[in-house]
Write an enzyme that holds these catalytic residues in place. Structure first.
Site, PDB file in Angstrom:
ATOM      1  CG  HIS A   1      66.243  31.816  63.009  1.00 55.13           C
ATOM      2  ND1 HIS A   1      66.309  30.534  63.449  1.00 55.13           N
ATOM      3  CD2 HIS A   1      65.026  32.273  63.348  1.00 55.13           C
ATOM      4  CE1 HIS A   1      65.168  30.205  64.031  1.00 55.13           C
ATOM      5  NE2 HIS A   1      64.372  31.250  63.983  1.00 55.13           N
TER       6      HIS A   1
ATOM      7  CG  ASP B   1      60.032  55.581  73.820  1.00 58.50           C
ATOM      8  OD1 ASP B   1      61.082  56.026  74.319  1.00 58.50           O
ATOM      9  OD2 ASP B   1      59.141  55.034  74.504  1.00 58.50           O
TER      10      ASP B   1
ATOM     11  CG  ASP C   1      62.080  33.011  65.668  1.00 60.05           C
ATOM     12  OD1 ASP C   1      61.648  32.000  65.066  1.00 60.05           O
ATOM     13  OD2 ASP C   1      63.045  32.961  66.451  1.00 60.05           O
TER      14      ASP C   1
ATOM     15  CG  MET D   1      59.445  49.107  78.986  1.00 57.88           C
ATOM     16  SD  MET D   1      60.271  50.700  79.082  1.00 57.88           S
ATOM     17  CE  MET D   1      61.892  50.282  78.479  1.00 57.88           C
TER      18      MET D   1
ATOM     19  CE1 TYR E   1      65.094  51.367  79.290  1.00 57.19           C
ATOM     20  CE2 TYR E   1      65.283  51.340  81.673  1.00 57.19           C
ATOM     21  CZ  TYR E   1      64.828  51.929  80.520  1.00 57.19           C
ATOM     22  OH  TYR E   1      64.098  53.093  80.592  1.00 57.19           O
TER      23      TYR E   1
ATOM     24  CE1 TYR F   1      56.395  52.137  80.868  1.00 60.85           C
ATOM     25  CE2 TYR F   1      54.698  53.831  80.790  1.00 60.85           C
ATOM     26  CZ  TYR F   1      55.644  53.108  81.497  1.00 60.85           C
ATOM     27  OH  TYR F   1      55.833  53.352  82.829  1.00 60.85           O
TER      28      TYR F   1
ATOM     29  CG  ASN G   1      60.959  51.883  74.444  1.00 60.75           C
ATOM     30  OD1 ASN G   1      61.497  52.713  73.720  1.00 60.75           O
ATOM     31  ND2 ASN G   1      60.612  52.142  75.694  1.00 60.75           N
TER      32      ASN G   1
END
Length: 141
Positions: A22, A30, A64, A74, A111, A129, A131
């Protein structure tokens, strides 16, 4: 092979998903994401797109519910004119499991967060974009 497990989920990826607890995070990067240089644990899923992996992972992986935004994307660099229709695909896929609660994280902050993630999955996704970070929730079954 196992029954009920999407075949796109490799044994290595299934092991990592099982190991995660958890609050642990996993990144789906990507094709341009610097996965190898940022990963504590690197899982290669070259040739696969993020949406198909996201669909398969969310069949087994609870997001979660104890945090406001268990999914992070991102954010586009300010001034970048690129379109991001893949974000709508992500909202649809996530919406099949919960009300989409997605945050947008500045590129370099993304990052840094990725470096702390439990694992990074390197994909062949061509969209820019694309990710995404997923925070694991509690299995209640």
């Amino acid at each position: 092979m196992l029954k009920g497990i999407p075949s796109i989920l490799t044994p290595e990826l299934l092991k990592v998903l099982m190991e995660m607890g958890h609050g642990d995070e996993i990144v789906l990067g990507d094709g341009n994401f610097p996965a190898a240089s940022h990963a504590q644990r690197l899982i290669r899923c070259d040739g696969h797109a993020v949406p198909e992996l996201l669909k398969a992972i969310l069949l087994l992986f609870p997001l979660d519910t104890y945090c406001e935004q268990p999914v992070a994307l991102m954010a586009k660099v300010p001034g970048d004119p690129v379109e991001t229709p893949i974000w709508g695909e992500y909202e649809t896929i996530i919406g099949e499991h919960m009300q989409p609660a997605i945050e947008h994280v500045e590129r370099f902050a993304f990052y840094e967060r990725a470096k702390r993630a439990y694992a990074i999955v390197a994909t062949g996704e061509k969209a820019l974009y694309a990710n995404v970070i997923l925070k694991k929730g509690v299995v209640v079954e």
